[in-house]
Design a protein around this motif. Sequence first.
Motif, PDB file in Angstrom:
ATOM      1  N   ARG A 229      54.771  81.904  99.663  1.00 11.04           N
ATOM      2  CA  ARG A 229      54.286  83.028  98.979  1.00 11.04           C
ATOM      3  C   ARG A 229      53.463  84.195  99.640  1.00 11.04           C
ATOM      4  O   ARG A 229      53.264  84.997  99.760  1.00 11.04           O
ATOM      5  CB  ARG A 229      54.230  82.811  97.521  1.00 11.04           C
ATOM      6  CG  ARG A 229      54.338  82.149  96.259  1.00 11.04           C
ATOM      7  CD  ARG A 229      53.398  82.001  95.649  1.00 11.04           C
ATOM      8  NE  ARG A 229      54.607  80.689  94.780  1.00 11.04           N
ATOM      9  CZ  ARG A 229      53.925  80.415  93.647  1.00 11.04           C
ATOM     10  NH1 ARG A 229      53.020  80.086  93.216  1.00 11.04           N
ATOM     11  NH2 ARG A 229      54.940  80.128  92.248  1.00 11.04           N
ATOM     12  N   HIS A 230      52.884  83.002 100.721  1.00 16.40           N
ATOM     13  CA  HIS A 230      52.401  84.218 101.510  1.00 16.40           C
ATOM     14  C   HIS A 230      52.414  84.257 102.634  1.00 16.40           C
ATOM     15  O   HIS A 230      51.786  85.362 103.749  1.00 16.40           O
ATOM     16  CB  HIS A 230      50.239  83.889 102.172  1.00 16.40           C
ATOM     17  CG  HIS A 230      50.235  82.815 100.670  1.00 16.40           C
ATOM     18  ND1 HIS A 230      49.655  82.337  99.599  1.00 16.40           N
ATOM     19  CD2 HIS A 230      49.136  83.977  99.718  1.00 16.40           C
ATOM     20  CE1 HIS A 230      49.349  82.353  98.519  1.00 16.40           C
ATOM     21  NE2 HIS A 230      48.775  83.400  98.127  1.00 16.40           N
TER      22      HIS A 230
ATOM     23  N   ARG B 292      54.667  75.900  98.882  1.00 20.32           N
ATOM     24  CA  ARG B 292      55.065  76.861  98.018  1.00 20.32           C
ATOM     25  C   ARG B 292      54.725  77.980  97.978  1.00 20.32           C
ATOM     26  O   ARG B 292      54.983  79.428  98.310  1.00 20.32           O
ATOM     27  CB  ARG B 292      55.742  75.371  96.378  1.00 20.32           C
ATOM     28  CG  ARG B 292      56.347  76.870  95.483  1.00 20.32           C
ATOM     29  CD  ARG B 292      55.237  77.205  93.480  1.00 20.32           C
ATOM     30  NE  ARG B 292      54.059  76.689  93.511  1.00 20.32           N
ATOM     31  CZ  ARG B 292      53.365  76.375  92.465  1.00 20.32           C
ATOM     32  NH1 ARG B 292      53.751  76.611  91.305  1.00 20.32           N
ATOM     33  NH2 ARG B 292      52.511  76.045  92.567  1.00 20.32           N
ATOM     34  N   ASP B 293      53.727  77.480  98.171  1.00 21.84           N
ATOM     35  CA  ASP B 293      52.521  78.288  98.220  1.00 21.84           C
ATOM     36  C   ASP B 293      52.372  79.040  99.717  1.00 21.84           C
ATOM     37  O   ASP B 293      52.143  80.715 100.072  1.00 21.84           O
ATOM     38  CB  ASP B 293      50.837  78.116  98.040  1.00 21.84           C
ATOM     39  CG  ASP B 293      50.676  77.637  96.628  1.00 21.84           C
ATOM     40  OD1 ASP B 293      51.062  78.425  95.785  1.00 21.84           O
ATOM     41  OD2 ASP B 293      49.598  76.919  96.011  1.00 21.84           O
ATOM     42  N   TRP B 294      52.924  78.723 100.930  1.00 21.95           N
ATOM     43  CA  TRP B 294      52.838  78.909 101.667  1.00 21.95           C
ATOM     44  C   TRP B 294      54.000  79.814 102.145  1.00 21.95           C
ATOM     45  O   TRP B 294      54.245  81.245 102.934  1.00 21.95           O
ATOM     46  CB  TRP B 294      52.673  77.675 102.948  1.00 21.95           C
ATOM     47  CG  TRP B 294      53.174  78.140 104.306  1.00 21.95           C
ATOM     48  CD1 TRP B 294      51.690  77.686 104.894  1.00 21.95           C
ATOM     49  CD2 TRP B 294      54.389  78.533 104.826  1.00 21.95           C
ATOM     50  NE1 TRP B 294      52.974  79.110 106.419  1.00 21.95           N
ATOM     51  CE2 TRP B 294      53.490  78.769 106.780  1.00 21.95           C
ATOM     52  CE3 TRP B 294      55.533  78.504 105.073  1.00 21.95           C
ATOM     53  CZ2 TRP B 294      54.625  79.148 106.946  1.00 21.95           C
ATOM     54  CZ3 TRP B 294      56.242  78.933 106.062  1.00 21.95           C
ATOM     55  CH2 TRP B 294      56.006  79.340 107.173  1.00 21.95           C
TER      56      TRP B 294
ATOM     57  N   PHE C   8      53.610  71.922  96.783  1.00 22.32           N
ATOM     58  CA  PHE C   8      52.259  72.850  96.268  1.00 22.32           C
ATOM     59  C   PHE C   8      52.483  73.116  97.244  1.00 22.32           C
ATOM     60  O   PHE C   8      52.510  74.362  97.428  1.00 22.32           O
ATOM     61  CB  PHE C   8      51.531  72.023  95.601  1.00 22.32           C
ATOM     62  CG  PHE C   8      51.413  72.030  94.523  1.00 22.32           C
ATOM     63  CD1 PHE C   8      51.711  72.964  93.366  1.00 22.32           C
ATOM     64  CD2 PHE C   8      51.773  70.706  93.763  1.00 22.32           C
ATOM     65  CE1 PHE C   8      52.169  72.616  91.921  1.00 22.32           C
ATOM     66  CE2 PHE C   8      51.642  70.283  92.283  1.00 22.32           C
ATOM     67  CZ  PHE C   8      52.179  71.366  91.090  1.00 22.32           C
ATOM     68  N   ILE C   9      51.971  72.877  99.206  1.00 22.75           N
ATOM     69  CA  ILE C   9      51.719  73.476  99.840  1.00 22.75           C
ATOM     70  C   ILE C   9      52.954  74.759 100.207  1.00 22.75           C
ATOM     71  O   ILE C   9      52.579  75.419 100.861  1.00 22.75           O
ATOM     72  CB  ILE C   9      51.309  72.886 101.017  1.00 22.75           C
ATOM     73  CG1 ILE C   9      49.597  71.371 100.551  1.00 22.75           C
ATOM     74  CG2 ILE C   9      51.089  73.028 102.164  1.00 22.75           C
ATOM     75  CD1 ILE C   9      49.726  70.780 101.319  1.00 22.75           C
TER      76      ILE C   9
ATOM     77  N   ASP D 280      60.988  77.603  92.354  1.00 19.95           N
ATOM     78  CA  ASP D 280      59.653  77.473  90.315  1.00 19.95           C
ATOM     79  C   ASP D 280      60.198  77.324  89.807  1.00 19.95           C
ATOM     80  O   ASP D 280      59.672  77.047  88.583  1.00 19.95           O
ATOM     81  CB  ASP D 280      60.615  78.827  90.363  1.00 19.95           C
ATOM     82  CG  ASP D 280      61.683  78.979  89.907  1.00 19.95           C
ATOM     83  OD1 ASP D 280      62.713  77.754  89.760  1.00 19.95           O
ATOM     84  OD2 ASP D 280      62.859  80.140  89.807  1.00 19.95           O
TER      85      ASP D 280
END
Length: 183
Positions: free
Chosen positions: A179-180, A175-177, A172-173, A151
């Motif tokens: 989250r989903h 972190r978003d992975w 970034f990849i 974060d």
Amino acid sequence: MSKTLPTIHEVTEHEAALYRMERLDLEFSNGERRLYERLHGRGHGAVIVVPMLDTETVLLVREYAAGFHRYELGLVKGRIDAGESALEAANRELKEEIGYGARSVEALRSISLAPQYMSHQATLVIARDLYPERLAGDEPEELDVVPWKLDALHELILLDEFSEGRSIAALFIVRDWLRHHGG
């Protein structure tokens, strides 16, 4: 829109230490001809590893970067050895560089480096459920291990010592992975 790939009329090769240089004589669909050069890496590929200490904390390494003659903060990276899978290489590199193994390693995607003139790709791997284990590696000195909260990625990407594009993209990849896919 799908374009017709250029016609390759001739390929000439030149050997370099870590790469094989190719010169391509290309003709595009509009009749234009150009000479392009591309580098092919030697070996069996590479891995970029995002070691998650917990659901919020990634472990970074600080190591000497000869290209800039400075110490650079980044992710665990390394070559895939002959007969080794990307996941095996990721776990070995973790043990060599940061002194941890991972019970869970998962390949997320491939990341290229300058695809306009290089064939180099690295497999992006997320490593979780870490445990202490160290293997001797090829680094000339022990690497600093730096925990960083995902974060606070917005702060990390502004640090001068964190400049490598593959590491930035990988974080970034991941972190978003996470989250989903339920970090």
